[in-house]
Design an enzyme around this catalytic site. Structure first.
Site, PDB file in Angstrom:
ATOM      1  N   ARG A 138      48.055  38.417  41.054  1.00  0.00           N
ATOM      2  CA  ARG A 138      47.502  39.435  40.246  1.00  0.00           C
ATOM      3  C   ARG A 138      48.312  40.714  40.238  1.00  0.00           C
ATOM      4  O   ARG A 138      48.429  41.258  39.227  1.00  0.00           O
ATOM      5  CB  ARG A 138      45.914  39.732  40.614  1.00  0.00           C
ATOM      6  CG  ARG A 138      45.121  38.380  40.223  1.00  0.00           C
ATOM      7  CD  ARG A 138      43.605  38.724  40.514  1.00  0.00           C
ATOM      8  NE  ARG A 138      43.444  39.078  42.028  1.00  0.00           N
ATOM      9  CZ  ARG A 138      42.431  39.417  42.627  1.00  0.00           C
ATOM     10  NH1 ARG A 138      41.307  39.527  42.071  1.00  0.00           N
ATOM     11  NH2 ARG A 138      42.539  39.288  44.000  1.00  0.00           N
ATOM     12  N   ASN A 154      40.864  36.577  39.137  1.00  0.00           N
ATOM     13  CA  ASN A 154      40.742  35.083  39.787  1.00  0.00           C
ATOM     14  C   ASN A 154      39.433  34.540  39.251  1.00  0.00           C
ATOM     15  O   ASN A 154      38.322  35.358  38.911  1.00  0.00           O
ATOM     16  CB  ASN A 154      40.587  35.176  41.113  1.00  0.00           C
ATOM     17  CG  ASN A 154      41.787  35.741  41.798  1.00  0.00           C
ATOM     18  OD1 ASN A 154      42.802  35.499  41.209  1.00  0.00           O
ATOM     19  ND2 ASN A 154      41.813  36.225  43.027  1.00  0.00           N
TER      20      ASN A 154
END
EC number: 6.2.-.-
Length: 761
Positions: free
Chosen positions: A24, A42
């Site tokens: 990320r 996520n």
């Protein structure tokens, strides 16, 4: 900045090992560089990304998403769809979405990276000397994960609240600890303590310095690592290592050794470039290396072994300990022999009392055990012996996808299990031998944990045919599943096929100790014509008696007696040393072998190696599995090129006559040949017989590929010479790459077989 009229918004789904590896933060930085808006997050499937901007910049982002992924990420698949544009500014990291079945993956634990080592060593850094330093590129993963999506709340670090400094790093897109879930420092993270086995603190301000003092005094220290406790001792002290052996009830099996640097490793062993790469990789396995004659190491570390299992320090705690105690350290599993590693402090106090003098413990809980992995280097590539920390649970590809979820339940020894769904197979870390109750508990609880973690609820359980294997019994206790028996040696060959991304058919050579055959007999030296779904037995070693059953595995001289009896039709030559050494029971064992009472017939290659080791005087009794065969490989003279002769007879089923090798060997011994020459000629003779049998099968079947599997192929001398001989015949040879050839790879083979059978019907 106003959005261009031709702006495009794209939603991407990224699957693979993309949680807990800095994916990320990487996406955030990449989107910022391309001046795109959107978000990343996520969820139970992996990572989702929404990016918006000019089409050319979106296209560049999508290309770099795969080619420049973080070092620990494994991108398996990226799917994309165009969605409606939204009015927004900037790019953000969204809160994780939970709910529904998990289809994401978890990264293996990785060794401390160079950046974190610099922090550890810098007196000006606030993490100077801190044993839990980590970032998005290193540190614990599988061993601390309690659930997915992978966020701090779903790890054993949830109990530690980040201090303002750590929270600032965690939230800074420009920091390498941005969204690193285990991030912590001395103010807010776990701490180390040195305690006696009665739970009392050992006096002194620095627990690591105290542990080093304890090692210098010849004591045994239990050290809490990533996946469990290790038992550490001074590897240069004969007395300290012998104390550890006595307390651990481990008579002769070699211990692994940890050192702090590659230079320290080179002082003990010859290290070629491929071995150096394996030692220093982020996976940090134990690497089996050739010991230097002048190595300053106690002989009790690896008695009579020309090799040494070496690993480099792989956590900040290990690095600090190797600096405080710069000598080589034995670093072996924290258990009594045959038990699983201790994972909690409570287990350590209970099970290591009487073994360890002190515990170097800490308060970061371990959720999943992971023992150290072991590899050898063969042909400049890693050849796995034990797959665990650093490798598991990285997914393996199934050549034929599993239409329904599968559990491969594994074998009895060197046990693992494998969960498979679709194209992925997830093999557990090494568990051990299920004959031990604590190991069986670790096995069953591990299956339950992985089922929840990876969202795989098996519809099929593939199991060994042996009715007494505890893994088989566990399969039969499961409700609402289809059971599928897979023959042991077919599973070996299938694991090698799947390990190479192939479906077959091939000629499979499966050599191991013992495996239950489809006829109820004990197989172990098998030639199969096999694909993933099925096999035909087309050859094997000739069968001999196993006098006394399991006693013959513990006492190789019994196999020497059985082979001599078979080779000479009962008229065994007089005066052989193996008979003299075991004179008190020699004739009684021969009587048992001839009677057939508690003496099943076996085609085991492992038992042939045992017999030869006893015949040339290497070992009449073993204290661990494969000990005699390992010593036979070690003793063989690699420069010897001559070979004994073993005939290969039969038509429908080929028979390799191991008794021919034994007769040649006895002639050599009585003629005065030395053990290294005899050991080498035996290896060479078996190599030629196997190659000849494979060539005959190739001519009969038209198959040109041979898969080599089974625990006997941990013998690198045998492996390399069989491969060389087959390749000179024009055959293509498959060897293991990611899972071990021993029973640690059986569960993967079972899953591959079950998936193929289910798909084809």
């Amino acid at each position: 900045m106003p959005e261009r009229e031709d702006a495009l918004r794209c939603r991407l789904r990224v699957q693979g090992i993309v949680q807990g590896v800095g994916f990320r933060p990487f996406v955030h930085a990449l989107a910022t560089r391309y001046r795109l808006t959107g978000r990343v997050g996520n969820d139970m499937d992996g990572v989702y990304v929404e990016v918006q901007g000019p089409p050319d910049r979106v296209a560049g982002f999508r290309a770099d998403l795969v080619t420049h992924a973080p070092p620990l990420a494994v991108v398996e698949r990226v799917s994309a769809e165009t969605i409606a544009c939204r009015a927004e500014s900037g790019f953000s990291i969204a809160s994780s979405a939970s709910g529904g079945p998990s289809r994401t993956l978890v990264s293996p634990d990785m060794a401390t990276c160079d950046d974190c080592l610099r922090d550890l060593s810098d007196p000006a850094d606030r993490r100077f000397g801190y044993p839990f330093t980590n970032c998005t590129n290193c540190g614990p993963r599988l061993t601390i994960v309690t659930g997915v999506p992978y966020d701090r709340a779903s790890t054993t670090m949830a109990r530690f609240t980040m201090c303002p400094d750590c929270a600032s790093e965690y939230g800074d897109p420009g920091d390498r600890r941005f969204h690193a879930q285990p991030v912590c420092c001395p103010k807010c993270g776990p701490h180390v303590r040195l305690v006696s086995l009665d739970g009392t603190e050992v006096p002194g301000g620095d627990p690591i310095a105290g542990a080093a003092d304890s090692l210098r005094a010849g004591r045994v220290v239990a050290v809490k690592g990533l996946g469990g406790y290790h038992l550490a001792a001074d590897a240069t002290s004969e007395a300290a290592v012998r104390v550890l052996r006595r307390r651990k009830s481990r008579d002769a099996k070699p211990f692994a050794v940890m050192v702090g640097s590659l230079d320290a490793a080179r002082q003990l062993c010859a290290v070629d470039p491929a071995e150096a790469q394996a030692l220093g990789s982020p996976r940090r396995p134990i690497v089996l290396l050739r010991r230097r004659p002048d190595a300053r190491i106690a002989s009790a570390v690896a008695p009579g072994d020309r090799h040494l299992g070496l690993m480099l320090a792989y956590t900040p705690l290990h690095h600090l300990l190797t600096r405080a105690f710069p000598r080589p350290m034995v670093m072996t599993s924290g258990n009594a022999s045959d038990e699983p590693m201790c994972r909690t402090e409570a287990e350590a106090f209970e099970r290591l009392a009487g073994i360890a003098d002190h515990l170097l413990a800490h308060d970061r809980p371990i959720h999943t055990r992971a023992d150290d992995s072991v590899v050898r280097i063969v042909g400049s590539r890693e050849y796995p012996v034990r797959r665990s920390r650093g490798y598991a649970p990285a997914p393996l590809a199934l050549p034929e996808p599993a239409r329904r979820p599968v559990l491969g339940s594994g074998a009895e020894l060197k046990s693992t299990f494998c969960l498979a769904s679709g194209e992925r197979a997830i093999v557990s870390p090494h568990i051990g031998d299920l004959e031990n109750y604590e190991t069986l508990r670790a096995y069953t609880s591990g299956i339950d944990r992985f089922r929840r973690l990876f969202g795989i609820d098996p519809a099929i359980i593939a199991h060994d045919l042996h009715p007494e294997y505890l893994s088989t019994k566990h399969a039969h206790e499961c409700a609402d599943v289809e059971l599928m028996g897979v023959q042991h040696h077919h599973a070996h060959v299938a694991s090698c096929l799947a390990d190479n991304g192939e479906t077959g058919p091939v000629i499979g050579v499966a050599l191991d100790g013992l495996g239950y055959g489809t006829d109820g007999a004990l197989w172990g030296g098998e030639l199969l014509v096999a694909d993933l779904a099925g096999f035909e037995r087309r050859g094997h070693l000739e069968a001999v008696a196993l006098p006394g059953g399991a006693a013959a595995i513990r006492e190789p001289w019994r196999m020497a007696a059985a082979y001599l009896d078979a080779a000479y039709g009962g008229a065994i030559p007089e005066g052989l040393p193996v008979a003299r050494r075991n004179a008190a029971r020699w004739h009684r064992v021969l009587t048992v072998a001839r009677s057939g009472v508690n003496s099943p017939w076996t085609t085991s290659a492992g038992r042939l190696f045992d017999a030869v080791a006893a015949l040339i005087g290497l070992r009449d009794r073993v204290s661990f599995e494969g000990q005699a065969a390992v010593e036979l490989e070690q003793r063989a003279d690699p420069a010897e090129t001559s070979a004994y002769t073993a005939s290969v007879t039969g038509s429908e089923t080929l028979l390799i006559h191991g008794t021919d090798l034994v007769r040649d060997l006895v002639d050599d011994l009585t003629g005065g040949a030395d053990p290294p020459t005899v050991a080498a000629r035996f290896h060479n003779g078996l190599v030629r017989a196997l190659a000849h049998a494979c060539f005959r099968l190739s001519a009969e079947t038209g198959l040109s590929a041979v898969a080599l599997s089974g625990g006997v192929f941990q013998n690198v001398l045998l492996l390399c010479r069989v491969r060389e001989e087959l390749e000179q015949m024009g055959l293509r040879v498959l060897v293991h790459r990611s899972v071990p050839p021993n029973d640690g790879g059986i569960s993967f083979g079972q899953a591959a077989v079950a998936a193929a059978r289910d798909a084809r019907r």
